[in-house]
Design a protein around this motif. Structure first.
Motif, mmCIF file in Angstrom:
data_model
loop_
_atom_site.group_PDB
_atom_site.id
_atom_site.type_symbol
_atom_site.label_atom_id
_atom_site.label_comp_id
_atom_site.label_asym_id
_atom_site.label_seq_id
_atom_site.Cartn_x
_atom_site.Cartn_y
_atom_site.Cartn_z
ATOM 1 N N HIS A 143 -23.872 -32.826 106.843
ATOM 2 C CA HIS A 143 -23.633 -34.257 107.024
ATOM 3 C C HIS A 143 -22.150 -34.618 107.165
ATOM 4 O O HIS A 143 -21.836 -35.766 107.512
ATOM 5 N N ALA A 167 -20.900 -31.379 90.463
ATOM 6 C CA ALA A 167 -20.900 -32.825 90.258
ATOM 7 C C ALA A 167 -20.226 -33.232 88.948
ATOM 8 O O ALA A 167 -19.628 -34.305 88.874
ATOM 9 N N GLU A 192 -19.105 -28.415 96.849
ATOM 10 C CA GLU A 192 -20.331 -27.610 96.781
ATOM 11 C C GLU A 192 -20.070 -26.432 95.825
ATOM 12 O O GLU A 192 -19.048 -25.755 95.956
ATOM 13 N N ILE A 220 -27.476 -26.134 89.977
ATOM 14 C CA ILE A 220 -28.930 -26.021 89.887
ATOM 15 C C ILE A 220 -29.370 -25.187 91.094
ATOM 16 O O ILE A 220 -29.015 -25.516 92.232
ATOM 17 N N GLY A 264 -22.347 -31.882 96.500
ATOM 18 C CA GLY A 264 -23.489 -31.000 96.765
ATOM 19 C C GLY A 264 -23.733 -30.968 98.260
ATOM 20 O O GLY A 264 -24.856 -31.119 98.729
ATOM 21 N N TYR A 296 -32.847 -23.687 106.716
ATOM 22 C CA TYR A 296 -32.485 -25.013 106.187
ATOM 23 C C TYR A 296 -31.711 -25.818 107.232
ATOM 24 O O TYR A 296 -31.828 -27.046 107.306
ATOM 25 N N PHE A 353 -29.609 -32.562 91.550
ATOM 26 C CA PHE A 353 -28.728 -32.428 90.379
ATOM 27 C C PHE A 353 -28.369 -33.809 89.835
ATOM 28 O O PHE A 353 -27.757 -33.921 88.787
ATOM 29 N N TRP A 362 -29.920 -21.825 99.624
ATOM 30 C CA TRP A 362 -29.186 -20.632 99.173
ATOM 31 C C TRP A 362 -29.734 -19.379 99.843
ATOM 32 O O TRP A 362 -28.985 -18.503 100.256
ATOM 33 N N SER A 421 -30.858 -23.769 94.283
ATOM 34 C CA SER A 421 -31.468 -24.444 95.434
ATOM 35 C C SER A 421 -31.938 -23.359 96.395
ATOM 36 O O SER A 421 -31.252 -23.057 97.375
ATOM 37 N N ARG A 481 -26.879 -36.066 98.955
ATOM 38 C CA ARG A 481 -28.163 -36.091 99.690
ATOM 39 C C ARG A 481 -29.059 -34.943 99.233
ATOM 40 O O ARG A 481 -28.609 -33.831 99.063
ATOM 41 N N ASN A 517 -32.635 -29.462 108.339
ATOM 42 C CA ASN A 517 -31.740 -30.618 108.378
ATOM 43 C C ASN A 517 -31.791 -31.313 109.738
ATOM 44 O O ASN A 517 -31.738 -32.543 109.822
HETATM 45 C C1 LIG Z 1 -31.109 -29.207 98.821
HETATM 46 S S1 LIG Z 1 -29.429 -28.805 98.933
HETATM 47 C C2 LIG Z 1 -28.802 -30.155 99.912
HETATM 48 C C3 LIG Z 1 -27.488 -29.839 100.544
HETATM 49 C C4 LIG Z 1 -26.903 -30.976 101.394
HETATM 50 N N1 LIG Z 1 -26.656 -32.170 100.608
HETATM 51 C C5 LIG Z 1 -27.800 -31.298 102.548
HETATM 52 O O1 LIG Z 1 -28.482 -32.343 102.506
HETATM 53 O O2 LIG Z 1 -27.802 -30.517 103.524
HETATM 54 C C6 LIG Z 1 -28.796 -29.179 97.309
HETATM 55 C C7 LIG Z 1 -27.358 -28.722 97.131
HETATM 56 O O3 LIG Z 1 -26.901 -29.129 95.824
HETATM 57 C C8 LIG Z 1 -26.042 -28.116 95.353
HETATM 58 N N2 LIG Z 1 -25.930 -28.240 93.892
HETATM 59 C C9 LIG Z 1 -26.695 -27.677 92.940
HETATM 60 N N3 LIG Z 1 -26.255 -27.993 91.710
HETATM 61 C C10 LIG Z 1 -25.177 -28.802 91.885
HETATM 62 C C11 LIG Z 1 -24.275 -29.455 90.997
HETATM 63 N N4 LIG Z 1 -24.388 -29.343 89.679
HETATM 64 N N5 LIG Z 1 -23.283 -30.180 91.538
HETATM 65 C C12 LIG Z 1 -23.154 -30.313 92.886
HETATM 66 N N6 LIG Z 1 -23.975 -29.714 93.771
HETATM 67 C C13 LIG Z 1 -24.971 -28.969 93.279
HETATM 68 C C14 LIG Z 1 -26.713 -26.826 95.803
HETATM 69 O O4 LIG Z 1 -25.860 -25.710 95.770
HETATM 70 C C15 LIG Z 1 -27.162 -27.216 97.201
HETATM 71 O O5 LIG Z 1 -26.182 -26.934 98.161
#
Ligand SMILES: C[S@@+](CC[C@H](N)C(=O)[O-])C[C@H]1O[C@@H](n2cnc3c(N)ncnc32)[C@H](O)[C@@H]1O
Length: 244
Positions: A67, A106, A82, A17, A61, A29, A126, A23, A19, A122, A33
């Protein structure tokens, strides 16, 4: 076992999805964090549910791995997954051997069955209605007695939730919460503070999170260098094996 592991590692990641925040602007970002959860309320809530010292942790993700070092300080092993390749590279550079980072999504985790005690995700949008394949994957890689912990923003709490909903008018928090409840998760709301080193950082972060109009309104509504942001922590345990 090793062959099965190689096969899943080689699998194509499931569609990510988008982000845009992390991205397109990973450096902003990173500052976001650092500002999030300034008092460690999410970490404290997570630790209460699953103290991970000595355990195997998977962060789904994981973005650029912000983290992972926190888990690595006590866990037996830490793995980040990721889908976005540039973030996988950044995460690997950050952890410098403290954790493994795989490209994947995921719904097709590049990990063997029953190999993790805590699966964490976190700001994991997704995970929500329609993410059943991802929940099934988390269940597969968890050991009996392990836990899936999903941390996401609580769009019902102002001011941040109000700004979110201004940009996502079709997002229905009650539907999301009902989905997790039906799927057997407990839920707890975790109030936090986002605290920034200065106004410029606060404003830059709001501008990557929201559309221009909403960001400018949010900036006008905030004074100082902090504001409250509430999260939801959803937790589901995999049943332990009970002796016959
Ligand atoms: C808002 S970011 C948060 C990243 C990290 N968890 C953090 O808190 O710093 C959301 C993350 O979910 C990843 N993501 C998007 N679709 C996903 C999927 N289907 N499965 C796993 N991760 C996914 C994105 O690439 C992005 O890195």
């Amino acid at each position: 076992m090793i062959d099965a592991f190689r096969r899943v590692v080689a699998a194509e990641p499931d569609p990510a999805i988008p982000s845009p925040n992390i991205w397109k602007w990973p450096d902003v970002y990173e500052r976001e964090n650092r500002a999030q959860d300034a008092e460690g309320a999410i970490w404290a809530a997570l630790r209460e549910v699953v103290p991970w010292d000595g355990l195997d942790v998977l962060d789904v993700g994981c973005g650029d791995g912000f983290h992972l070092p926190v888990f690595a300080a006590g866990a037996a092993s830490v793995t980040g997954v990721e889908p976005h390749a540039p973030l996988v590279e950044r995460a690997r550079a950050r952890v410098d051997g403290q954790a493994r980072v795989f490209r994947g999504g995921a719904a097709a985790l590049p990990l063997p069955d029953a190999s993790a005690d805590l699966v964490h995700a976190r700001t994991a949008y997704f995970f929500g209605p329609g993410c059943e394949p991802g929940l099934a994957e988390a269940q597969r890689v968890l050991r009996p007695g392990g836990a899936l912990a999903i941390v996401d923003l609580d769009a019902t709490a102002p001011p941040y939730g109000r700004w979110m909903r201004a940009d996502l008018p079709r997002y229905d928090p009650a539907r999301v919460e009902a989905f997790f409840e039906r799927a057997g998760f407990s839920m707890r709301r975790v109030p936090t503070i986002w605290r920034f080193p200065d106004r410029a950082t606060l404003e830059a972060v709001l501008r990557i999170e929201f559309s221009r109009g909403v960001a400018e309104r949010a900036i006008a509504e905030t004074t100082g260098v902090e504001f409250p942001v509430r999260y939801r922590l959803h937790v589901r345990r995999k049943d332990p094996i009970t002796p016959e």
